[in-house]
Motif scaffolding. Structure first.
Motif, short mmCIF file in Angstrom:
data_model
loop_
_atom_site.label_atom_id
_atom_site.label_comp_id
_atom_site.label_asym_id
_atom_site.label_seq_id
_atom_site.Cartn_x
_atom_site.Cartn_y
_atom_site.Cartn_z
N ARG A 189 0.97 -1.31 0.02
CA ARG A 189 -0.08 -0.08 0.01
C ARG A 189 0.75 1.37 -0.15
NH1 ARG A 189 -3.81 -1.77 4.77
NH2 ARG A 189 -2.04 -2.47 5.61
N VAL A 190 0.28 2.23 -0.39
CA VAL A 190 0.97 3.65 -0.65
C VAL A 190 0.02 4.71 0.05
CG1 VAL A 190 1.94 5.68 -2.09
CG2 VAL A 190 2.38 3.14 -2.26
N ALA A 191 0.39 5.79 0.78
CA ALA A 191 -0.57 6.61 1.36
C ALA A 191 -0.18 7.83 1.07
CB ALA A 191 -0.33 6.66 2.93
N ALA A 192 -0.89 8.71 0.70
CA ALA A 192 -0.78 10.02 0.24
C ALA A 192 -1.34 11.27 1.18
CB ALA A 192 -1.16 10.71 -1.12
N MET A 193 -0.61 12.08 1.84
CA MET A 193 -1.19 12.97 2.78
C MET A 193 -0.90 14.35 2.29
SD MET A 193 0.60 11.02 6.20
CE MET A 193 -0.40 12.13 7.39
N LEU A 194 -2.04 15.09 2.30
CA LEU A 194 -2.13 16.52 1.94
C LEU A 194 -2.43 17.37 2.99
CD1 LEU A 194 -2.10 18.06 -0.61
CD2 LEU A 194 -4.64 17.98 -0.88
N VAL A 195 -1.40 18.41 3.32
CA VAL A 195 -0.95 19.11 4.69
C VAL A 195 -1.45 20.50 4.20
CG1 VAL A 195 0.10 19.91 6.55
CG2 VAL A 195 0.44 17.70 5.77
N GLN A 219 0.51 -0.76 7.94
CA GLN A 219 -0.91 -0.75 8.46
C GLN A 219 -1.36 0.89 8.18
OE1 GLN A 219 -1.08 -2.11 12.30
NE2 GLN A 219 0.59 -3.46 12.14
N GLU A 220 -2.79 1.02 8.03
CA GLU A 220 -3.21 2.32 7.88
C GLU A 220 -3.06 2.96 9.11
OE1 GLU A 220 -7.50 2.18 6.95
OE2 GLU A 220 -6.92 1.26 4.93
N SER A 221 -3.04 2.43 10.16
CA SER A 221 -2.69 3.08 11.44
C SER A 221 -1.30 3.83 11.50
CB SER A 221 -2.85 2.26 12.65
OG SER A 221 -1.83 1.17 12.57
N ASP A 222 -0.41 3.44 10.67
CA ASP A 222 0.72 4.26 10.56
C ASP A 222 0.70 5.60 9.95
OD1 ASP A 222 2.15 1.94 11.46
OD2 ASP A 222 2.75 1.23 9.50
N CYS A 223 -0.36 5.73 9.21
CA CYS A 223 -0.64 7.08 8.80
C CYS A 223 -1.24 7.99 9.85
CB CYS A 223 -1.60 6.95 7.53
SG CYS A 223 -1.17 6.24 6.09
#
Length: 886
Positions: free
Chosen positions: A754-760, A815-819
C-alpha cells in the motif's frame, strides 16, 4: 548381450574351430548316454501302474537302443581321429541321434500321458522339461543338435497341454511356448559364448604353433649366420647366439651354455676379448660401467679391435618387445683397404686445400670432386657438390650452354682462360676467372679440371666505378638543387641546367662566364662577396642563406654549401658546391609560426591544457600552464600511474575503461571525470585525446587536451536541483513529487503493498502574510518544512505543492494506523508557536489522507481524494486529520 565375433586367420583356422566345436559336443555327450537310460527308467517306474505296460516297455527298449547306437557312434568318432575336414559330417550324425532321442521322449507325452492323474502328469512334464533344459547346456556347442533334440518334445508337450479341456492346462501350454522362446534366446547366448571361447582357444593354439615355427627358423638363421650374432630378451639376458659369437664373447663356453647369461657377463668377457686402447681411470670396472651406460643410451654402432688383431664392427638393434639383437662383422680387410686409400686421398687433399683457388674435377659435366675452397666460395657444405650436375655452377641456361661450347677449345691439350659469373647456393653471383684443361685431350668432355679464382671484388669495383660516374653525371644534370662552380674571379664555370631553369627561370649557357655576385639582391651583395671571399681563401661554408634575383625580377631564397676547388697540386683554383631553393620552406615556416601563435591564443583563451602520454615510459608530459590539472610546471612530466591515482575513486573505473578502449582500438576518446588536488579540492575535467602509432603501427603515444569544467558542472547541478525542488524550502516540487509517486505506485503494484498520500494545508497562515508580509511568511514556511521533515522517514517524500500546502507520500505502508501516527506527529510538531519579526503565531494543519489501492488506483486520483479528505477536515473544525474512506 551377444558375444563378440572373432575371425580366424584362414580357412584352416575355421576348420579347426569346427573340429573343436564337434569335439566339445562329443565330449559332453557321455553324460547324455548315462542320464538318458536312468531318466527313462524313472519314467518307467512313474507310469508302471497305468494301463499299456507293453507299450511302455517297448518305449523303454527304444530309448535304450537309441542310447546304445549313440555310444557306438561316439566310439566310431574317437577311432576316426577327428580329422578337421569331416567335423560337420560327425556333427550331423550326432544331431541325428539327438533327433531320435527327442522323438523317443515325445512319445510318452503324446501316447502315455496319464489323463486323470495330475501328479503323474506334472511329474512327466517335469521330467521332459528338465531334459530340455539340460539339453540347452549339453548341446550348447551345436545348434543343429539342440533343435533336433528339443523340437519334437516341446511340440508334443505344448500340444498335449493345449488339447486339455481345463483352462489351467491350456495356460500351461502357453507357458511352455513362452518357455520355448526363452530357451531359444538363452541357448543362442550360451552357444555364442561357447563358440567364442573355442575360437579364442583355437587362435591361441595356432599362434603358439606359429611362434614355435618362427623360433625354429630364427634359430636356424642364427646358426647359419657367417658372423657373430646374439639375441637378448627384455631383461637383457641372452636368448640365443651362434658359435662365432660364443667364440669371441663366450669366455670358453659354448653357445648353449651362454643361454640366460646377462649382458653384464658378456661385457665382462668383452673386456678380455677386445683391445682397450684408452681405459678409463677406474680400470676394468669403470670400462664395464661405461660400456653398459653406452648400451643404455642407445649407442648402437661401434668399431673395435679384438686381441687376435682382427677389426670388428658391432651393431645393436632394439626389438619392439624391449629386447635387442647384437651383431658383429669382421672388417679387417676393409679397414686395411680404407687406410691405404685414405693415405692417397690425404696427400691429394693436402695439395688441393693449400691452393688459393677453387678446383673442380668434371666427368661428363658432372662434379666428381672439388676442394673445400670452391665449396666455401659458392656457399656449399663440405661434399654437397659431389655427384651433382655442373649446371648448378652457372646462373643461367645460356651461360651453361656457353660453358659447354668451350670444351672444343680444350681439344689437343689447349688451356681455356676466361671470366664469367658463377652461381652461389643462395642465388647470388660470384665473378670468377677460370682456367680449364682436359684430362684426356682427345675427349675433353669426359674429364676436365677447372680452376676458379675469385675476382668479384675487382669486377664489382670496376662496375661500381662506371655506375658511380654515370649516376653522378645523371644526378648533377637532373638535380633540382643547383650544382655550381666558380673561378677565382667569381665567374660561373659550371651550372647544372635543370636547376638553373627551375631556380632562375633561365638557361645555364646564359649565366656561364658572368659574375656570381651580380645575382644577390642589392642589400645582400656586399655580405655575399665577403662570404665567398672566405671560401676562395680556403674556408668551407655550409648553409649560408641568401636571396638572388631571377630573370623576371622576382627573388628566390637559396641555401649555399661551398668548398674550395683545388687542382692536382692542391692549389685553390675556385670554389664549388650546391645551392638549394628554400623559398617554400621559409614561407612554410612563417605560415607555421603564424598558425602556432593563433593556436596558442585559442588554447589560452579556452583555458585548454595540452598533454602527451607515453605509455611505454609511463610518462605524462604537460604543455603550457597546466594550472590546477597537475602539479607539474610548463613542459614538465609526471608519471601517468601517479596521475591515475588523482582521479576520483567513483570515476576511476569508468575513466580507465574509456582510455583502455582507445588504446585497444587505436582511436580517440572523450571523457569527463573528477580529480582530487593536493589541497583536497574536487576539480571536474573534460578531456579529448587520440592515440598515435609508432613506426610498427602499434599505438604508443596519446595526445590530448583537458579543460577545467568545474564551474560548468556546478551550474548544471544547480539547474538540475532547481528543476526538481522548491526554491523557498528546498523540498521536492510538484514535478519530482509526481515522479516519486509514480515510482511508489509501480513498486506497490508489483509487491502488492500500500501507498499513502497525505495533503497538509496550514491553518491561519494567511494571517502571517497579511500582518507581517511575505518575507516573514517565507521564513515561517521554511520552519514548517523543517518541522515536517522531522516527522517522516528517509524513504518518504515530503514535497511543497504550492502556497501553504505540503504533500507527504508514504511508500511500502504496512498498516493504515501508521498514517495516523504520522499525522499526529505532524500536528504535535506544529503546536509549538512560530516567531516572526518579534511576534508569536500559532499555526495548525488540516490533513487529508488517501490510501492506494483502497481509495485510488493512480497518482492523480490519490491526490484528489487526499484533497477531498483535507476539505472535510476544514469543514469540521480544522487542526485534525481525516481518511478519505472514513
Amino acid at each position: 548381450m551377444n558375444a563378440p565375433s572373432l575371425r580366424l586367420p584362414s580357412d584352416t583356422g575355421e576348420e579347426r574351430l569346427q573340429s573343436a566345436r564337434v569335439a566339445a559336443l562329443y565330449s559332453v555327450g557321455r553324460s547324455v548316454y548315462l542320464s538318458s537310460p536312468l531318466v527313462a527308467a524313472f519314467t518307467l517306474v512313474l507310469l508302471w501302474d497305468l494301463p499299456g505296460r507293453g507299450v511302455l516297455l517297448t518305449w523303454f527298449a527304444a530309448v535304450v537302443a537309441i542310447t546304445v547306437t549313440r555310444v557306438a557312434l561316439h566310439r566310431a568318432y574317437l577311432r576316426s581321429g577327428t580329422q578337421p575336414g569331416h567335423a560337420l559330417a560327425w556333427e550331423r550324425r550326432f544331431a541325428l541321434g539327438a533327433l531320435a532321442a527327442g522323438a523317443a521322449w515325445s512319445f510318452p507325452l503324446v501316447v502315455l500321458f496319464p489323463e486323470s492323474d495330475p501328479p503323474r502328469q506334472f511329474a512327466l512334464l517335469f521330467v521332459a522339461a528338465g531334459s530340455l533344459v539340460g539339453a540347452g547346456g549339453v548341446y550348447a556347442s551345436s545348434a543343429l543338435t539342440f533343435y533336433g533334440f528339443c523340437l519334437l518334445p516341446l511340440a508334443a508337450m505344448a500340444a498335449q497341454l493345449l488339447a486339455q479341456a481345463d483352462r489351467t492346462y491350456q495356460l500351461m501350454g502357453g507357458v511352455v511356448l513362452v518357455f520355448a522362446a526363452v530357451m531359444v534366446r538363452v541357448f543362442g547366448d550360451i552357444q555364442r559364448n561357447i563358440v567364442g571361447a573355442l575360437r579364442a582357444r583355437v587362435e591361441k593354439e595356432a599362434l603358439l604353433e606359429r611362434v614355435a615355427h618362427s623360433e625354429e627358423r630364427l634359430r636356424d638363421a642364427i646358426e647359419g649366420f657367417p658372423e657373430g650374432i646374439a639375441v637378448f630378451d627384455e631383461s637383457d639376458r641372452l636368448v640365443v647366439c651362434n658359435e662365432e659369437y660364443a667364440r669371441v664373447y663366450g669366455a670358453g663356453r659354448s653357445c648353449e651354455a651362454l643361454v640366460g647369461a646377462p649382458y653384464r657377463a658378456i661385457t665382462e668377457a668383452a673386456y678380455e676379448a677386445e683391445i682397450v686402447s684408452a681405459a678409463p681411470a677406474g680400470g676394468r670396472a669403470a670400462w664395464i660401467a661405461e660400456r653398459l651406460e653406452r648400451r643404455r643410451r642407445g649407442a648402437t654402432v661401434r668399431q673395435y679391435q679384438t686381441r687376435d688383431g682382427r677389426w670388428k664392427q658391432g651393431h645393436f638393434v632394439s626389438t619392439r618387445r624391449g629386447g635387442s639383437v647384437s651383431v658383429f662383422i669382421d672388417i679387417t680387410d676393409t679397414r686395411q683397404a680404407q687406410a691405404a686409400y685414405q693415405a692417397v686421398l690425404d696427400e691429394e687433399h693436402m695439395v688441393l686445400e693449400v691452393l688459393p683457388a677453387g678446383v673442380v674435377f668434371l666427368e661428363n659435366r658432372v662434379i666428381a670432386r672439388c676442394n673445400a675452397r670452391l665449396e666455401r666460395m659458392l656457399g656449399y657444405a663440405p661434399g654437397e657438390l659431389e655427384g651433382r650436375s655442373a649446371r648448378v655452377l652457372y646462373p643461367s641456361e645460356e651461360s651453361w650452354r656457353h660453358a659447354g661450347r668451350t670444351y672444343e677449345e680444350l681439344r689437343g691439350g689447349s688451356i681455356y682462360q676466361g671470366e664469367g659469373a658463377l652461381a652461389r647456393k643462395d642465388g647470388s653471383r660470384l665473378w670468377c676467372r677460370a682456367l680449364a684443361r682436359a684430362v684426356n685431350p682427345e675427349a675433353p668432355q669426359e674429364s676436365a679440371i677447372v680452376v676458379f679464382s675469385d675476382v668479384t671484388e675487382r669486377h664489382a669495383a670496376e662496375r661500381a666505378l662506371r655506375r658511380s660516374e654515370g649516376l653522378y653525371r645523371s644526378l648533377v644534370e637532373t638535380s633540382n638543387d643547383l650544382v655550381w662552380s666558380i673561378d677565382l674571379e667569381g665567374r660561373w664555370t659550371y651550372l647544372n641546367p635543370a636547376a638553373v631553369r627551375r631556380i632562375y627561370d633561365g638557361k645555364a649557357a646564359d649565366l656561364l662566364g658572368t659574375p656570381m655576385h651580380d645575382l644577390p639582391t642589392a642589400e645582400l651583395r656586399e655580405r655575399d662577396a665577403a662570404i665567398f671571399a672566405r671560401v676562395l681563401a680556403g674556408e668551407p661554408v655550409f648553409r649560408h642563406e641568401t636571396r638572388h634575383l631571377r630573370r623576371d625580377g622576382s627573388t628566390v631564397d637559396l641555401s649555399f654549401n661551398a668548398v674550395p676547388l683545388r687542382d692536382a697540386r692542391g692549389e685553390i683554383v675556385g670554389a664549388t658546391g650546391t645551392a638549394r631553393d628554400i623559398s617554400e620552406e621559409r614561407a612554410a615556416a612563417a605560415a607555421l609560426h603564424e598558425s602556432v601563435e593563433k593556436l596558442r591564443l585559442a588554447v589560452d583563451a579556452a583555458e585548454l591544457v595540452y598533454w602527451e602520454w607515453d605509455r611505454d615510459a609511463d610518462r605524462l608530459y604537460w604543455g603550457r600552464n597546466p594550472g590546477r590539472l597537475s602539479e607539474a610546471a610548463d613542459g614538465q612530466a609526471t608519471r601517468w600511474s601517479e596521475y591515475r591515482e588523482t582521479v576520483h575513486p567513483e570515476d576511476r573505473e569508468r575513466y580507465l575503461a574509456v582510455v583502455a578502449a582507445a588504446w585497444d582500438q587505436a582511436g580517440s576518446c572523450s571523457n569527463e571525470y573528477r580529480v582530487l588536488t593536493r589541497e583536497g579540492r574536487v576539480v571536474w575535467l573534460s578531456s579529448h585525446a587520440k592515440t598515435l602509432p609508432d613506426a610498427s603501427g602499434r599505438p604508443r603515444r596519446m595526445i590530448g587536451v583537458s579543460q577545467d569544467i568545474t564551474e560548468r558542472k556546478r551550474r548544471e547541478e544547480e539547474e538540475r536541483f532547481l528543476a526538481y525542488h522548491d526554491t523557498l524550502t528546498g523540498l521536492p516540487n510538484r514535478r519530482l513529487l509526481d515522479d516519486r509517486l509514480r515510482q511508489a505506485l509501480h513498486l506497490a503494484q508489483r509487491r502488492d503493498r500500500r501507498v499513502a498520500a497525505m495533503l497538509v494545508d496550514l491553518d491561519d497562515f494567511k494571517r502571517v502574510n497579511d500582518e507581517l508580509g511575505h518575507r516573514s511568511g517565507d521564513a515561517v514556511l521554511r520552519e514548517v518544512a523543517e518541522r515536517l521533515a522531522g516527522c517522516v522517514r528517509k524513504a518518504d517524500t515530503l514535497a511543497r505543492q504550492g502556497g501553504d500546502e505540503f504533500v507527504i507520500v508514504i511508500p511500502d505502508l504496512a498498516q493504515e494506523s501508521d498514517c495516523s501516527v504520522v499525522a499526529e506527529k505532524i500536528l504535535h510538531a506544529l503546536q509549538a508557536p512560530f516567531h516572526a519579526d518579534g511576534r508569536e503565531f500559532s499555526i495548525g494543519a488540516s490533513i487529508g489522507i488517501s490510501i492506494h489501492p483502497a481509495d485510488a488506483g493512480d497518482g492523480d486520483a490519490l491526490l484528489r481524494n487526499a484533497d477531498a479528505a483535507m476539505y472535510r477536515v476544514g469543514q469540521s473544525g480544522r487542526n485534525h486529520f481525516c481518511f478519505y474512506a472514513r
